[in-house]
Scaffold this motif. Structure first.
Motif, PDB file in Angstrom:
ATOM      1  N   LEU A  93     -15.108   3.234 -12.202  1.00 29.38           N
ATOM      2  CA  LEU A  93     -15.181   3.191 -13.664  1.00 29.38           C
ATOM      3  C   LEU A  93     -14.304   2.080 -14.238  1.00 29.38           C
ATOM      4  CD1 LEU A  93     -15.109   7.030 -14.392  1.00 29.38           C
ATOM      5  CD2 LEU A  93     -17.030   5.480 -14.795  1.00 29.38           C
ATOM      6  N   LEU A  94     -13.181   1.802 -13.580  1.00 30.10           N
ATOM      7  CA  LEU A  94     -12.281   0.739 -14.044  1.00 30.10           C
ATOM      8  C   LEU A  94     -12.706  -0.635 -13.531  1.00 30.10           C
ATOM      9  CD1 LEU A  94      -8.817   2.481 -13.521  1.00 30.10           C
ATOM     10  CD2 LEU A  94     -10.039   2.161 -15.686  1.00 30.10           C
ATOM     11  N   ASN A  95     -13.682  -0.649 -12.621  1.00 31.15           N
ATOM     12  CA  ASN A  95     -14.178  -1.896 -12.029  1.00 31.15           C
ATOM     13  C   ASN A  95     -13.067  -2.650 -11.294  1.00 31.15           C
ATOM     14  OD1 ASN A  95     -16.230  -3.743 -11.417  1.00 31.15           O
ATOM     15  ND2 ASN A  95     -15.712  -5.044 -13.169  1.00 31.15           N
ATOM     16  N   ILE A  96     -12.293  -1.898 -10.490  1.00 32.93           N
ATOM     17  CA  ILE A  96     -11.257  -2.512  -9.658  1.00 32.93           C
ATOM     18  C   ILE A  96     -11.510  -2.123  -8.206  1.00 32.93           C
ATOM     19  CG2 ILE A  96      -9.528  -2.536 -11.495  1.00 32.93           C
ATOM     20  CD1 ILE A  96      -8.251  -0.063 -10.213  1.00 32.93           C
ATOM     21  N   PRO A  97     -11.032  -2.935  -7.261  1.00 34.99           N
ATOM     22  CA  PRO A  97     -11.235  -2.588  -5.846  1.00 34.99           C
ATOM     23  C   PRO A  97     -10.437  -1.351  -5.459  1.00 34.99           C
ATOM     24  CG  PRO A  97      -9.772  -4.474  -6.044  1.00 34.99           C
ATOM     25  CD  PRO A  97     -10.294  -4.196  -7.422  1.00 34.99           C
ATOM     26  N   HIS A  98     -10.861  -0.699  -4.389  1.00 37.89           N
ATOM     27  CA  HIS A  98     -10.106   0.440  -3.877  1.00 37.89           C
ATOM     28  C   HIS A  98     -10.129   0.422  -2.352  1.00 37.89           C
ATOM     29  CE1 HIS A  98     -14.048   2.372  -3.151  1.00 37.89           C
ATOM     30  NE2 HIS A  98     -13.389   3.062  -2.250  1.00 37.89           N
ATOM     31  N   VAL A  99      -9.084   0.986  -1.772  1.00 38.89           N
ATOM     32  CA  VAL A  99      -8.998   1.164  -0.319  1.00 38.89           C
ATOM     33  C   VAL A  99      -8.564   2.606  -0.093  1.00 38.89           C
ATOM     34  CG1 VAL A  99      -7.965   0.417   1.848  1.00 38.89           C
ATOM     35  CG2 VAL A  99      -8.319  -1.247   0.009  1.00 38.89           C
ATOM     36  N   SER A 100      -9.327   3.349   0.685  1.00 40.39           N
ATOM     37  CA  SER A 100      -9.043   4.768   0.890  1.00 40.39           C
ATOM     38  C   SER A 100      -8.310   5.007   2.208  1.00 40.39           C
ATOM     39  CB  SER A 100     -10.342   5.576   0.872  1.00 40.39           C
ATOM     40  OG  SER A 100     -11.196   5.139   1.912  1.00 40.39           O
ATOM     41  N   SER A 101      -7.638   6.149   2.275  1.00 44.59           N
ATOM     42  CA  SER A 101      -7.001   6.647   3.513  1.00 44.59           C
ATOM     43  C   SER A 101      -6.003   5.665   4.101  1.00 44.59           C
ATOM     44  CB  SER A 101      -8.069   6.984   4.561  1.00 44.59           C
ATOM     45  OG  SER A 101      -9.006   7.899   4.061  1.00 44.59           O
ATOM     46  N   ILE A 102      -5.127   5.088   3.266  1.00 47.31           N
ATOM     47  CA  ILE A 102      -4.201   4.090   3.794  1.00 47.31           C
ATOM     48  C   ILE A 102      -3.034   4.753   4.512  1.00 47.31           C
ATOM     49  CG2 ILE A 102      -4.824   2.418   2.010  1.00 47.31           C
ATOM     50  CD1 ILE A 102      -2.051   2.981   0.729  1.00 47.31           C
ATOM     51  N   VAL A 103      -2.566   4.097   5.569  1.00 49.01           N
ATOM     52  CA  VAL A 103      -1.421   4.593   6.335  1.00 49.01           C
ATOM     53  C   VAL A 103      -0.275   3.575   6.327  1.00 49.01           C
ATOM     54  CG1 VAL A 103      -2.768   6.107   7.825  1.00 49.01           C
ATOM     55  CG2 VAL A 103      -2.461   3.707   8.465  1.00 49.01           C
ATOM     56  N   LYS A 104      -0.521   2.411   5.696  1.00 46.50           N
ATOM     57  CA  LYS A 104       0.537   1.413   5.540  1.00 46.50           C
ATOM     58  C   LYS A 104       0.170   0.505   4.379  1.00 46.50           C
ATOM     59  CE  LYS A 104       3.292  -2.034   8.050  1.00 46.50           C
ATOM     60  NZ  LYS A 104       3.476  -2.752   9.333  1.00 46.50           N
ATOM     61  N   LEU A 105       1.174   0.119   3.582  1.00 50.05           N
ATOM     62  CA  LEU A 105       0.908  -0.720   2.415  1.00 50.05           C
ATOM     63  C   LEU A 105       2.049  -1.699   2.216  1.00 50.05           C
ATOM     64  CD1 LEU A 105      -0.761  -1.425  -0.106  1.00 50.05           C
ATOM     65  CD2 LEU A 105       0.453   0.405  -1.321  1.00 50.05           C
ATOM     66  N   GLU A 106       1.697  -2.979   2.040  1.00 50.20           N
ATOM     67  CA  GLU A 106       2.676  -4.025   1.755  1.00 50.20           C
ATOM     68  C   GLU A 106       2.168  -4.877   0.601  1.00 50.20           C
ATOM     69  OE1 GLU A 106       3.146  -6.187   5.375  1.00 50.20           O
ATOM     70  OE2 GLU A 106       4.391  -4.650   6.340  1.00 50.20           O
ATOM     71  N   LEU A 107       3.095  -5.263  -0.286  1.00 49.78           N
ATOM     72  CA  LEU A 107       2.759  -6.094  -1.429  1.00 49.78           C
ATOM     73  C   LEU A 107       3.445  -7.439  -1.321  1.00 49.78           C
ATOM     74  CD1 LEU A 107       3.063  -3.584  -4.420  1.00 49.78           C
ATOM     75  CD2 LEU A 107       1.035  -4.149  -3.081  1.00 49.78           C
ATOM     76  N   SER A 108       2.733  -8.491  -1.726  1.00 49.67           N
ATOM     77  CA  SER A 108       3.299  -9.830  -1.768  1.00 49.67           C
ATOM     78  C   SER A 108       2.690 -10.550  -2.959  1.00 49.67           C
ATOM     79  CB  SER A 108       3.004 -10.593  -0.470  1.00 49.67           C
ATOM     80  OG  SER A 108       3.520 -11.911  -0.531  1.00 49.67           O
ATOM     81  N   GLY A 109       3.480 -10.648  -4.029  1.00 54.12           N
ATOM     82  CA  GLY A 109       2.954 -11.275  -5.243  1.00 54.12           C
ATOM     83  C   GLY A 109       1.814 -10.462  -5.807  1.00 54.12           C
ATOM     84  N   SER A 110       0.673 -11.117  -5.999  1.00 53.09           N
ATOM     85  CA  SER A 110      -0.491 -10.428  -6.561  1.00 53.09           C
ATOM     86  C   SER A 110      -1.453  -9.952  -5.482  1.00 53.09           C
ATOM     87  CB  SER A 110      -1.236 -11.371  -7.517  1.00 53.09           C
ATOM     88  OG  SER A 110      -1.698 -12.522  -6.816  1.00 53.09           O
ATOM     89  N   GLN A 111      -0.994  -9.961  -4.219  1.00 52.51           N
ATOM     90  CA  GLN A 111      -1.830  -9.532  -3.106  1.00 52.51           C
ATOM     91  C   GLN A 111      -1.248  -8.287  -2.451  1.00 52.51           C
ATOM     92  OE1 GLN A 111      -4.731 -11.807  -3.729  1.00 52.51           O
ATOM     93  NE2 GLN A 111      -4.821 -11.222  -1.564  1.00 52.51           N
ATOM     94  N   ALA A 112      -2.121  -7.462  -1.918  1.00 52.72           N
ATOM     95  CA  ALA A 112      -1.710  -6.262  -1.183  1.00 52.72           C
ATOM     96  C   ALA A 112      -2.403  -6.252   0.165  1.00 52.72           C
ATOM     97  CB  ALA A 112      -2.057  -5.003  -1.966  1.00 52.72           C
ATOM     98  N   THR A 113      -1.663  -5.858   1.193  1.00 50.60           N
ATOM     99  CA  THR A 113      -2.228  -5.703   2.531  1.00 50.60           C
ATOM    100  C   THR A 113      -2.086  -4.237   2.922  1.00 50.60           C
ATOM    101  OG1 THR A 113      -1.573  -7.947   3.145  1.00 50.60           O
ATOM    102  CG2 THR A 113      -2.120  -6.425   4.937  1.00 50.60           C
ATOM    103  N   ALA A 114      -3.199  -3.621   3.246  1.00 53.44           N
ATOM    104  CA  ALA A 114      -3.189  -2.189   3.561  1.00 53.44           C
ATOM    105  C   ALA A 114      -3.861  -1.943   4.906  1.00 53.44           C
ATOM    106  CB  ALA A 114      -3.904  -1.402   2.470  1.00 53.44           C
ATOM    107  N   GLN A 115      -3.307  -0.980   5.625  1.00 52.55           N
ATOM    108  CA  GLN A 115      -3.960  -0.473   6.823  1.00 52.55           C
ATOM    109  C   GLN A 115      -4.512   0.904   6.503  1.00 52.55           C
ATOM    110  OE1 GLN A 115      -1.337  -0.524  10.201  1.00 52.55           O
ATOM    111  NE2 GLN A 115      -1.078  -2.742  10.152  1.00 52.55           N
ATOM    112  N   ARG A 116      -5.757   1.127   6.879  1.00 58.25           N
ATOM    113  CA  ARG A 116      -6.394   2.406   6.580  1.00 58.25           C
ATOM    114  C   ARG A 116      -6.882   3.091   7.848  1.00 58.25           C
ATOM    115  NH1 ARG A 116     -11.964   2.675   6.418  1.00 58.25           N
ATOM    116  NH2 ARG A 116     -11.767   4.458   4.978  1.00 58.25           N
ATOM    117  N   ASP A 117      -6.814   4.408   7.798  1.00 58.68           N
ATOM    118  CA  ASP A 117      -7.319   5.221   8.897  1.00 58.68           C
ATOM    119  C   ASP A 117      -8.838   5.152   8.889  1.00 58.68           C
ATOM    120  OD1 ASP A 117      -7.580   7.127  10.907  1.00 58.68           O
ATOM    121  OD2 ASP A 117      -7.574   8.792   9.494  1.00 58.68           O
ATOM    122  N   ALA A 118      -9.409   4.765  10.016  1.00 59.97           N
ATOM    123  CA  ALA A 118     -10.863   4.617  10.106  1.00 59.97           C
ATOM    124  C   ALA A 118     -11.379   5.455  11.267  1.00 59.97           C
ATOM    125  CB  ALA A 118     -11.256   3.151  10.282  1.00 59.97           C
TER     126      ALA A 118
END
Length: 255
Positions: free
Chosen positions: A132-157
């Protein structure tokens, strides 16, 4: 950095579920922050400690949900918002529509929520909000790191791990293993009493009951039937096999 955390108050996972007149009885029940949302709150606090910013926890539900929100404030969140209105049903479409209407009025860099709630288990709300907000999403993350305007996530698959890079603003849902939620400290509990706590209704968000008409309805609710006692097959192996095949055909209807 503006971080919003979507939370829900649910039954304590150790509570015994009692059904009365087709509804879950809340008499004497203990309620807590949905465990997966607790991971989201903890991750928001860790990100704030590392990058700065503010954390707003948001929940939809009756007045008792204030207790769960105050727990999040005691953990380290900065503000809490309870959207309480009898016109809001438990339908995932309705809940996500309300949350998206609230978030749409604010500036956010990061939205966090639980992978799913332990009561309904649908896992729809947060993902619907992102849509509804028209933004990306990543589900089931097990690790998250932010750097500036970027995010790196690891997700359980499903037993494996995927690594994704996304640009802010973005919505993440937390999986078990992302972190270990902290216990509210006594100073944190005392500070929570003085932190901003806002209560809203549909009218405050410019929504009507028609705007959030549920897409689903629950017809019945009941506990599963009690398990019958098992049967011990008698005789030698050949006789036992014969009895087993007979039972699978006549009782289990598996053959």
């Amino acid at each position: 950095m503006n971080i919003y955390v979507l939370t829900k108050q649910t039954f304590d996972t150790e509570e015994k579920i009692v059904i009365r007149d087709g509804e879950v009885s809340e008499d004497g029940a203990k309620f807590v922050i949905n465990p997966y949302d607790e991971y989201a709150v903890e991750e928001a606090i860790r990100l704030k400690e590392e990058h700065g910013g503010s954390i707003v926890v948001v929940s939809i539900g009756p007045e008792r949900c204030a207790e769960a929100l105050r727990t999040a404030l005691a953990m380290g969140a900065d503000e809490a918002v309870l959207i309480s209105d009898e016109r809001i049903s438990g339908d995932e479409f309705a809940v996500s529509k309300v949350l998206a209407a609230y978030l749409g009025k604010h500036s956010y860099d990061l939205v966090l929520g639980g992978n799913f709630s332990v009561d309904h288990g649908a896992g729809q709300v947060a993902i619907r909000v992102a849509h509804l907000l028209n933004i990306p999403h990543v589900s089931s993350i097990v690790k998250l790191e932010l750097s500036g305007s970027q995010a790196t996530a690891q997700r359980d698959a499903e037993g494996d791990t995927e690594t994704l890079e996304v640009a802010l603003p973005v919505l993440f849902t937390a999986q078990q293993g992302l972190n270990e939620p902290r216990y509210p400290s006594l100073p944190g509990i005392m500070k929570a009493k003085k932190k901003p706590f806002q209560q809203l209704t549909l009218d405050d968000l410019g929504l009507t009951a028609a705007d959030i008409a549920p897409k689903t309805a629950r017809d019945t609710l009941s506990l599963p039937p009690e398990r019958k006692a098992g049967q011990v097959l008698q005789g030698d192996p050949q006789q036992q096999v014969s009895q087993l095949v007979h039972l699978l055909r006549t009782e289990a209807k598996a053959l």
